[in-house]
Design an enzyme around this catalytic site. Structure first.
Site, PDB file in Angstrom:
ATOM      1  N   SER A 194     -23.234 -16.562 -12.241  1.00 21.61           N
ATOM      2  CA  SER A 194     -23.821 -18.014 -12.229  1.00 21.61           C
ATOM      3  C   SER A 194     -24.954 -18.120 -13.139  1.00 21.61           C
ATOM      4  O   SER A 194     -25.800 -17.312 -13.298  1.00 21.61           O
ATOM      5  CB  SER A 194     -24.155 -18.379 -10.764  1.00 21.61           C
ATOM      6  OG  SER A 194     -25.160 -19.445 -10.836  1.00 21.61           O
ATOM      7  N   TYR A 222     -29.376 -17.183  -2.751  1.00 20.10           N
ATOM      8  CA  TYR A 222     -27.868 -17.404  -3.111  1.00 20.10           C
ATOM      9  C   TYR A 222     -27.932 -16.445  -4.675  1.00 20.10           C
ATOM     10  O   TYR A 222     -27.039 -15.739  -5.250  1.00 20.10           O
ATOM     11  CB  TYR A 222     -27.159 -18.593  -3.404  1.00 20.10           C
ATOM     12  CG  TYR A 222     -26.306 -18.828  -4.550  1.00 20.10           C
ATOM     13  CD1 TYR A 222     -26.697 -19.319  -5.754  1.00 20.10           C
ATOM     14  CD2 TYR A 222     -24.785 -18.351  -4.221  1.00 20.10           C
ATOM     15  CE1 TYR A 222     -25.624 -19.385  -6.581  1.00 20.10           C
ATOM     16  CE2 TYR A 222     -24.002 -18.733  -5.021  1.00 20.10           C
ATOM     17  CZ  TYR A 222     -24.397 -19.015  -6.409  1.00 20.10           C
ATOM     18  OH  TYR A 222     -23.257 -19.020  -7.123  1.00 20.10           O
ATOM     19  N   LYS A 266     -26.304 -13.044  -6.986  1.00 20.89           N
ATOM     20  CA  LYS A 266     -25.612 -12.878  -8.026  1.00 20.89           C
ATOM     21  C   LYS A 266     -26.231 -12.152  -8.987  1.00 20.89           C
ATOM     22  O   LYS A 266     -25.535 -11.146  -9.842  1.00 20.89           O
ATOM     23  CB  LYS A 266     -25.550 -14.326  -8.687  1.00 20.89           C
ATOM     24  CG  LYS A 266     -24.524 -15.259  -7.991  1.00 20.89           C
ATOM     25  CD  LYS A 266     -23.118 -14.910  -8.174  1.00 20.89           C
ATOM     26  CE  LYS A 266     -22.358 -15.962  -7.172  1.00 20.89           C
ATOM     27  NZ  LYS A 266     -20.953 -15.325  -7.068  1.00 20.89           N
TER      28      LYS A 266
HETATM   29  C1  WQD Z   1     -27.102 -30.974 -10.485  1.00 19.90           C
HETATM   30  C2  WQD Z   1     -28.259 -31.741 -10.735  1.00 19.90           C
HETATM   31  C3  WQD Z   1     -29.802 -32.231  -9.022  1.00 19.90           C
HETATM   32  C4  WQD Z   1     -27.226 -34.013  -6.010  1.00 19.90           C
HETATM   33  C5  WQD Z   1     -25.211 -25.645  -8.807  1.00 19.90           C
HETATM   34  C6  WQD Z   1     -25.159 -24.652  -7.997  1.00 19.90           C
HETATM   35  C7  WQD Z   1     -25.624 -23.406  -8.464  1.00 19.90           C
HETATM   36  C8  WQD Z   1     -24.574 -23.127  -9.674  1.00 19.90           C
HETATM   37  C9  WQD Z   1     -24.835 -24.297 -10.551  1.00 19.90           C
HETATM   38  C10 WQD Z   1     -22.550 -21.882  -9.161  1.00 19.90           C
HETATM   39  C11 WQD Z   1     -29.775 -31.462 -10.240  1.00 19.90           C
HETATM   40  C12 WQD Z   1     -29.062 -33.547  -9.185  1.00 19.90           C
HETATM   41  C13 WQD Z   1     -27.650 -33.330  -7.292  1.00 19.90           C
HETATM   42  C14 WQD Z   1     -27.532 -35.175  -5.663  1.00 19.90           C
HETATM   43  C15 WQD Z   1     -28.858 -35.612  -7.846  1.00 19.90           C
HETATM   44  N1  WQD Z   1     -23.212 -22.825  -9.679  1.00 19.90           N
HETATM   45  N2  WQD Z   1     -28.577 -33.868  -7.994  1.00 19.90           N
HETATM   46  N3  WQD Z   1     -28.367 -35.911  -6.640  1.00 19.90           N
HETATM   47  O1  WQD Z   1     -28.476 -27.661  -8.548  1.00 19.90           O
HETATM   48  O2  WQD Z   1     -27.429 -27.295 -11.088  1.00 19.90           O
HETATM   49  O3  WQD Z   1     -26.434 -25.784  -9.090  1.00 19.90           O
HETATM   50  O4  WQD Z   1     -24.497 -25.311 -10.036  1.00 19.90           O
HETATM   51  O5  WQD Z   1     -22.953 -20.970  -9.052  1.00 19.90           O
HETATM   52  O6  WQD Z   1     -24.879 -22.325  -7.520  1.00 19.90           O
HETATM   53  O7  WQD Z   1     -25.848 -24.907  -6.891  1.00 19.90           O
HETATM   54  O8  WQD Z   1     -25.930 -28.359  -9.341  1.00 19.90           O
HETATM   55  O9  WQD Z   1     -25.173 -30.515  -8.735  1.00 19.90           O
HETATM   56  O10 WQD Z   1     -26.424 -29.583  -7.019  1.00 19.90           O
HETATM   57  O11 WQD Z   1     -27.215 -30.548  -9.300  1.00 19.90           O
HETATM   58  O12 WQD Z   1     -29.751 -35.836  -8.545  1.00 19.90           O
HETATM   59  O13 WQD Z   1     -26.996 -35.981  -4.583  1.00 19.90           O
HETATM   60  O14 WQD Z   1     -27.978 -33.137 -10.118  1.00 19.90           O
HETATM   61  O15 WQD Z   1     -31.120 -32.436  -8.744  1.00 19.90           O
HETATM   62  O16 WQD Z   1     -30.672 -31.900 -11.227  1.00 19.90           O
HETATM   63  P1  WQD Z   1     -27.185 -27.128  -9.580  1.00 19.90           P
HETATM   64  P2  WQD Z   1     -26.340 -29.686  -8.494  1.00 19.90           P
END
Ligand code: WQD
Length: 346
Positions: free
Chosen positions: A126, A151, A155
């Site tokens: 990741s 998590y 990784k």
């Molecule tokens: C993306 C953006 C949030 C929800 C995930 C996985 C991680 C890795 C990469 C696999 C952020 C914003 C989110 C919401 C929002 N994948 N958001 N409102 O945090 O980049 O990480 O993908 O390994 O394990 O957790 O992804 O989709 O949670 O967030 O504003 O209701 O969307 O703050 O900026 P993230 P995400």
């Protein structure tokens, strides 16, 4: 046909990867204890590939049960290891559950690869291993920062275990694939992301748009970015899937020169949360009900990939646009609603 073992084959990326592997002439078996994955995913995969796909319902933390799969399938030539827990908040509240599950399962599968002579291993990693990168786009040589969650640390540890393993066993090659933000669904929408209460942005968007949620929050609009919201590299799950097929072909054809190779799987384009919401509203014709809220602890401000290495060495290209990611996500959400209504009627 060359037989590949996919662990976590009943999960989101595992299921989509099985489709791409079979489309590219591989024979595939899955192992998934269904603690996070579902047979609904596998049924959808079977509908797409029009053939049965065997799943072993085994907890990979049980070495004996894992060994039994390899004894029954002496013709496995490669392994793709997806099986892991992946909720960032859950890993913060239950770190030992994450270390036990994500590390024990990996060590058991590598032990079996060694004992049963399976020389090609792809590890699902990741972009979260980068933490908050110093420069963008981030390439595979970037220094790995302090993990933002247990998590992410599993990784980082998983990558180190794979690297040490392949260094100590000459014929064993490992490829580490660092996903950026996988989103979207197979164009048939027979499969997609199945999360009842998602934390990730895109399923939250589509559940809000379809009315499963009354509203959603944009976590932080005061960041030092072009519109104040966080930047990510969203990539279609089928592009991620194809990279796994390409990584296996890269190893099976003897092109891998290192014992362990790392590749970024992103589009190379950074997109903000508000830009993604705008793209969804354009594609779906739906006005999204969201509120601008406080920042989410642990969020990386901006991260997107330098994907030159995968493009060059794996001959891999991303094919899906942001609009297609949003379009397939939306059609998948509507398919889930239709399915629920059909079940209610019966
Ligand atoms: C993306 C953006 C949030 C929800 C995930 C996985 C991680 C890795 C990469 C696999 C952020 C914003 C989110 C919401 C929002 N994948 N958001 N409102 O945090 O980049 O990480 O993908 O390994 O394990 O957790 O992804 O989709 O949670 O967030 O504003 O209701 O969307 O703050 O900026 P993230 P995400």
């Amino acid at each position: 046909m060359k037989k590949i073992l996919v662990t976590g084959g009943c999960g989101y990326i595992g299921g989509h990867t099985i489709v791409d592997l079979i489309d590219n002439g591989f024979d595939v078996i899955s192992v998934d204890d269904l603690s996070k994955g579902s047979l609904r995913m596998l049924n959808g995969v079977e509908r797409i590939v029009k053939r049965p796909v065997k799943n072993y319902r085994v907890n990979l933390c049980n070495l004996e049960d894992t060994q039994a799969i390899f004894i029954e399938n002496p013709d496995i030539v490669g392994i793709i290891h997806f099986a892991a827990f992946k909720s960032v908040p859950e890993s913060v509240s239950q770190p030992l559950k994450y270390y036990r599950n994500n590390i024990d399962s990996l060590v058991n599968v590598l032990q079996c690869a060694k004992d049963y002579g399976v020389h090609h291993f792809v590890f699902s990693s990741s972009c979260s291993v980068y933490g908050n990168p110093d420069s963008l786009p981030v390439d595979e040589n970037a220094v790995l920062k302090e993990a933002e969650s247990p998590y992410a640390r599993t990784k980082q540890m998983g990558e180190a275990i794979c690297a040490d393993f392949s260094k100590s066993h000459q014929h064993f090659k490992t490829v580490l694939l660092r996903y950026f933000n996988p989103v979207g669904a197979h164009p048939s929408v027979a499969i997609g992301e199945l999360q009842e209460t998602p934390e990730n942005l895109v399923p939250v968007i589509t559940q809000t748009a379809i009315g499963k949620r009354a509203s959603m929050s944009v976590f932080g609009t005061d960041y030092d970015t072009r519109d104040g919201s966080c930047i990510r590299d969203y990539i279609h799950v089928m592009d991620i899937a194809n990279a796994h097929t390409k990584a296996l072909q890269y190893m099976l054809e003897g092109n891998i020169s290192q014992s362990c190779e790392v590749f970024n799987l992103g589009t190379g384009k950074g997109v903000t949360v508000l830009e993604l919401i705008a793209a969804f509203e354009k594609v779906s014709g739906q006005q999204l009900n969201y509120v601008k809220s406080d920042r989410r602890p642990g969020d990386v401000i901006a991260v997107y990939a330098n994907n030159d290495k995968a493009k060059k060495l794996l001959s891999w290209e991303t094919k899906y646009s942001i609009d297609e990611m949003m379009e397939t996500s939306w059609r998948w959400e509507k398919e889930l609603k239709n399915e629920a209504e059909r079940i209610q009627l019966n």
